[in-house]
Design an enzyme around this catalytic site. Sequence first.
Site, PDB file in Angstrom:
ATOM      1  N   TRP A 104       0.757  -1.549   0.339  1.00  0.00           N
ATOM      2  CA  TRP A 104      -0.049   0.106   0.212  1.00  0.00           C
ATOM      3  C   TRP A 104       0.639   1.486  -0.132  1.00  0.00           C
ATOM      4  O   TRP A 104       0.388   2.367  -0.419  1.00  0.00           O
ATOM      5  CB  TRP A 104      -1.230  -0.106   1.263  1.00  0.00           C
ATOM      6  CG  TRP A 104      -2.176  -0.934   1.113  1.00  0.00           C
ATOM      7  CD1 TRP A 104      -1.944  -2.238   2.209  1.00  0.00           C
ATOM      8  CD2 TRP A 104      -3.075  -1.843  -0.002  1.00  0.00           C
ATOM      9  NE1 TRP A 104      -2.959  -3.029   1.438  1.00  0.00           N
ATOM     10  CE2 TRP A 104      -3.732  -2.644   0.360  1.00  0.00           C
ATOM     11  CE3 TRP A 104      -3.486  -0.772  -1.496  1.00  0.00           C
ATOM     12  CZ2 TRP A 104      -4.454  -3.319  -0.297  1.00  0.00           C
ATOM     13  CZ3 TRP A 104      -4.348  -1.349  -1.789  1.00  0.00           C
ATOM     14  CH2 TRP A 104      -4.936  -3.088  -1.338  1.00  0.00           C
ATOM     15  N   ASP A 173      -1.540   6.474   6.233  1.00  0.00           N
ATOM     16  CA  ASP A 173      -2.872   5.712   6.108  1.00  0.00           C
ATOM     17  C   ASP A 173      -2.918   4.887   7.375  1.00  0.00           C
ATOM     18  O   ASP A 173      -2.135   3.712   7.387  1.00  0.00           O
ATOM     19  CB  ASP A 173      -2.384   4.431   4.093  1.00  0.00           C
ATOM     20  CG  ASP A 173      -3.043   3.719   3.984  1.00  0.00           C
ATOM     21  OD1 ASP A 173      -4.108   3.321   5.170  1.00  0.00           O
ATOM     22  OD2 ASP A 173      -2.833   2.652   3.268  1.00  0.00           O
ATOM     23  N   LYS A 197     -12.424  -2.121   6.980  1.00  0.00           N
ATOM     24  CA  LYS A 197     -10.989  -3.239   7.421  1.00  0.00           C
ATOM     25  C   LYS A 197     -12.304  -2.962   8.957  1.00  0.00           C
ATOM     26  O   LYS A 197     -12.083  -3.540   9.612  1.00  0.00           O
ATOM     27  CB  LYS A 197      -9.574  -3.041   7.760  1.00  0.00           C
ATOM     28  CG  LYS A 197      -9.266  -2.351   6.352  1.00  0.00           C
ATOM     29  CD  LYS A 197      -9.200  -3.582   5.296  1.00  0.00           C
ATOM     30  CE  LYS A 197      -8.558  -3.687   3.650  1.00  0.00           C
ATOM     31  NZ  LYS A 197      -7.524  -2.516   3.179  1.00  0.00           N
TER      32      LYS A 197
HETATM   33  C1  LIG Z   1      -7.164  -1.929   1.691  1.00  0.00           C
HETATM   34  C2  LIG Z   1      -5.877  -1.146   1.928  1.00  0.00           C
HETATM   35  C3  LIG Z   1      -6.416  -0.123   1.002  1.00  0.00           C
HETATM   36  C4  LIG Z   1      -7.025   0.275  -0.040  1.00  0.00           C
HETATM   37  O1  LIG Z   1      -7.893   0.278   0.038  1.00  0.00           O
HETATM   38  P1  LIG Z   1      -8.738   0.899  -1.090  1.00  0.00           P
HETATM   39  O2  LIG Z   1     -10.538   1.091   0.148  1.00  0.00           O
HETATM   40  O3  LIG Z   1     -10.091  -0.779  -1.479  1.00  0.00           O
HETATM   41  O4  LIG Z   1      -9.276   1.932  -1.896  1.00  0.00           O
HETATM   42  C5  LIG Z   1      -5.136   1.008   1.263  1.00  0.00           C
HETATM   43  N1  LIG Z   1      -4.207   1.223   2.271  1.00  0.00           N
HETATM   44  C6  LIG Z   1      -3.898   0.064   3.287  1.00  0.00           C
HETATM   45  C7  LIG Z   1      -3.291  -0.524   4.380  1.00  0.00           C
HETATM   46  C8  LIG Z   1      -5.349  -1.259   3.300  1.00  0.00           C
HETATM   47  O5  LIG Z   1      -5.330  -1.863   4.013  1.00  0.00           O
END
Ligand SMILES: *Cc1c(COP(=O)(O)O)cnc(C)c1O
Length: 362
Positions: A104, A173, A197
């Site tokens: 990511w 993030d 998540k």
């Molecule tokens: C799942 C995830 C993403 C992507 O998320 P989307 O909402 O599908 O764009 C980005 N960063 C992390 C750390 C993730 O676990």
Amino acid sequence: MKADRIYNFNAGPAALPLPVLEEIQASFLNFADSGMSITEISHRSKWFDEVINDAVERVKRIFKLDDRYRVLFVQGGASLQFCMVPMNFLGDGDTADYVNTGTWSTKAIKEAEIQGKSIKVVASSEDQNFSYIPESIAFNPNAVFAHITSNNTIKGTQWAEFPDTGGVPIVSDMSSDIFSRPLDMEKFGLIYAGAQKNMGPAGVCLVIIREDLLSRVPQTIPTMLRYTTFAEKNSMFNTPPCFSIYTVQLVLKWLEETIGGLDKMAALNRQKADLLYDYMDQSEFYRGTAEKNSRSLMNVTFRLPSEELEKTFVAEAMQNKLGGLKGHRSVGGCRASIYNPTPLSAVETLVDFMKTFERNHG
Ligand SMILES: *Cc1c(COP(=O)(O)O)cnc(C)c1O
């Protein structure tokens, strides 16, 4: 656990607290005595106003945010934030630091580079297949922000402590560990997290942004890509993802009122992760893939002695109502995602299953 449900270890979309799902079910046809479903009411109605305002208030309360921070709900997932962050904050002559700790972060870096922004990757754990979190990083004191991925969902690593950037605001993030532990907000300029998540269904991304960063947003980028548009209109410049925001509101209510807040949540998360890691550490059969001091409390990644056994493990687990244990397709192996909603009983059941499996196949 209800008889017709399984223990869900999916990485995302992931398990939600059962009481939240039950509340949605109970109020689905007639939301707050409106005679309509939450999916049918206007986002300009008093009913939805209460939902979004309560969700924002809960975020502020849970993280003890002061008035400098704004809470936004944006669509496009965490992936859109990869592009919005550099687009909104980096003008001519500006530069930002990025730390690369996995899939990511790599994507976040790529989205800044696509736009021709000046960024520097100041540290990376790619040399060891992203199995650790880098330490002693030399951040640039003149950077506009320093971007990190607090929890690496695929590689199973997590920043146990946030780095000293010398006062440069961290942009993180936090898609896979938001609300899993208390934070020292002073370090952060912006936090973003896709809901699916740790706090809700897919379709909405939570953004917490410090006001001084809002002043960097140029008028020359499209309206829907500006943080200021969302900040000025309480995230309702256009129709927001009402159902997703409503579910997030209920999950935050559960976190505050049933769990008892972030300290309690963090202790429970630690207990769940310790149970799994402690068992793995004394086993010759299961092998954790992340370095010990970089281990994620949210995504526990591990290998078995062979890929054949891993396949059997995932299949037999499913027969025992333990789902979602296959590792990400890019890395293979196994992964148990044990986010906030995953109860301790789920992890206990998983460890029992792992013991039985080891006895039968080890
Ligand atoms: C799942 C995830 C993403 C992507 O998320 P989307 O909402 O599908 O764009 C980005 N960063 C992390 C750390 C993730 O676990």
